[in-house]
Write an enzyme that holds these catalytic residues in place. Structure first.
Site, PDB file in Angstrom:
ATOM      1  N   ASP A 109       0.854  -1.184   0.000  1.00  0.00           N
ATOM      2  CA  ASP A 109       0.000   0.000   0.000  1.00  0.00           C
ATOM      3  C   ASP A 109       0.897   1.243   0.000  1.00  0.00           C
ATOM      4  OD1 ASP A 109      -3.023   0.801   0.455  1.00  0.00           O
ATOM      5  OD2 ASP A 109      -1.899   1.993   1.915  1.00  0.00           O
ATOM      6  N   TYR A 207      -1.507  11.238   2.407  1.00  0.00           N
ATOM      7  CA  TYR A 207      -2.305  11.632   1.244  1.00  0.00           C
ATOM      8  C   TYR A 207      -2.201  13.138   1.029  1.00  0.00           C
ATOM      9  CZ  TYR A 207      -4.448   7.001   1.607  1.00  0.00           C
ATOM     10  OH  TYR A 207      -4.654   5.648   1.657  1.00  0.00           O
ATOM     11  N   HIS A 263      -6.824  -6.827  -1.330  1.00  0.00           N
ATOM     12  CA  HIS A 263      -5.794  -5.808  -1.113  1.00  0.00           C
ATOM     13  C   HIS A 263      -4.884  -6.132   0.072  1.00  0.00           C
ATOM     14  CE1 HIS A 263      -4.045  -1.775  -1.131  1.00  0.00           C
ATOM     15  NE2 HIS A 263      -4.283  -1.704   0.166  1.00  0.00           N
TER      16      HIS A 263
END
Length: 283
Positions: A109, A207, A263
């Site tokens: 990730d 982010y 994921h």
């Protein structure tokens, strides 16, 4: 594959850089080849515990840090502090603190994105690269316009906003992780971890810092380190198009491994992840 091993090494539980202190899980034989395990959002270093145990039993030393924003002693407030170059320097400081010159780097990730970045910026520190779920950054950008990846990545835009993502996730994170396929114990553990004041904001700042100018970052696009990319075909966040494009950005020995998985590869299928990491030693 050749590993460079320094003559002396010390066990570490933390390391420091630029006034910040990072927590680390350091396990396995000190004289074994070193594998660094970088977690993603909203995980922490313990997401790799099962993988690390298998690697340790095979004779490898593993270093798994809580990354910037996740370690309670390494949570700067400014968005600028979460630029790619800062994360890269954190990992380099970890290698120095552990007394190892070159490592097999594994990332999942956001940890996978950081692994790609470090392979581009400092390939001399890596003997091998294994990335889980996250495609090469240039492949991901190309896929936004040639697949449904833009819709899959819409949440990234939401996470740029101040305070609202925290308000949406704080009480719902465990439930959302369950719905996305993460196993029950990990979903609960991550929800409890992120409930501590400041941790969720620190994690979301990855982010918020991703689009900031980073003049000192690498401008390379081609990875020159032997690379394995492991992708789950049930991944809800990262689709096939970017996975398939990734090979075109690696100018070295390359393996693409597609798993019947989602994921959450380190948490849900640690045996398969460890198998591919160990298989890299034979290629």
């Amino acid at each position: 594959m050749t590993y460079t091993q320094p003559q002396t090494r010390d066990r570490i539980s933390s390391f420091s850089r630029a006034g910040l202190t990072f927590d680390v899980s350091d396990s396995g034989p000190l004289d074994g080849p070193t594998v660094v395990l970088l977690h993603g959002f909203p995980a922490n270093r313990h997401g790799f515990d099962d993988v690390a145990g298998i690697l340790n039993a095979a004779g490898l030393r593993t270093l798994a840090p809580d990354l910037r924003g996740y370690s309670d002693g390494a949570r700067p407030r400014r968005r600028r502090s979460y630029r790619a170059v800062e994360h890269q320097r954190d990992v380099s400081a970890l290698l120095d603190a552990a007394g190892t010159e070159r490592v097999h780097l594994v990332g999942h990730d956001w940890g996978g994105a950081l692994a790609w970045q470090l392979a581009l910026a400092a390939p001399e520190r890596l003997s091998r690269l294994t990335v889980l779920s996250t495609p090469h950054p240039s492949a991901l950008v190309r896929s936004l316009w040639s697949s449904a990846q833009l819709l899959r990545s819409f949440y990234v835009l939401v996470f740029q906003l101040p305070w609202l993502p925290e308000a949406l996730l704080r009480r719902r994170l465990t439930t959302l992780l369950r719905r996305m396929g993460l196993n029950e114990s990990s979903a609960i553990a991550y929800g409890e971890f992120m409930a501590i004041d400041g941790r969720l904001t620190g994690a979301l700042n990855w982010y918020r810092g991703m689009g900031l100018p980073d003049d000192r970052g690498s401008r390379r696009r081609m990875v020159t380190v032997p690379t394995t990319y492991v992708w789950g075909n049930g991944d809800q966040a990262l689709g096939r198009r970017a996975a398939e494009l990734t090979e075109s950005y690696v100018q070295a020995k390359y393996r693409f491994v597609e798993l019947d998985a989602d994921h959450w590869l380190p948490e849900n299928v640690p045996e398969l992840v460890a198998r591919e990491i160990l298989a890299d030693r034979l290629h």
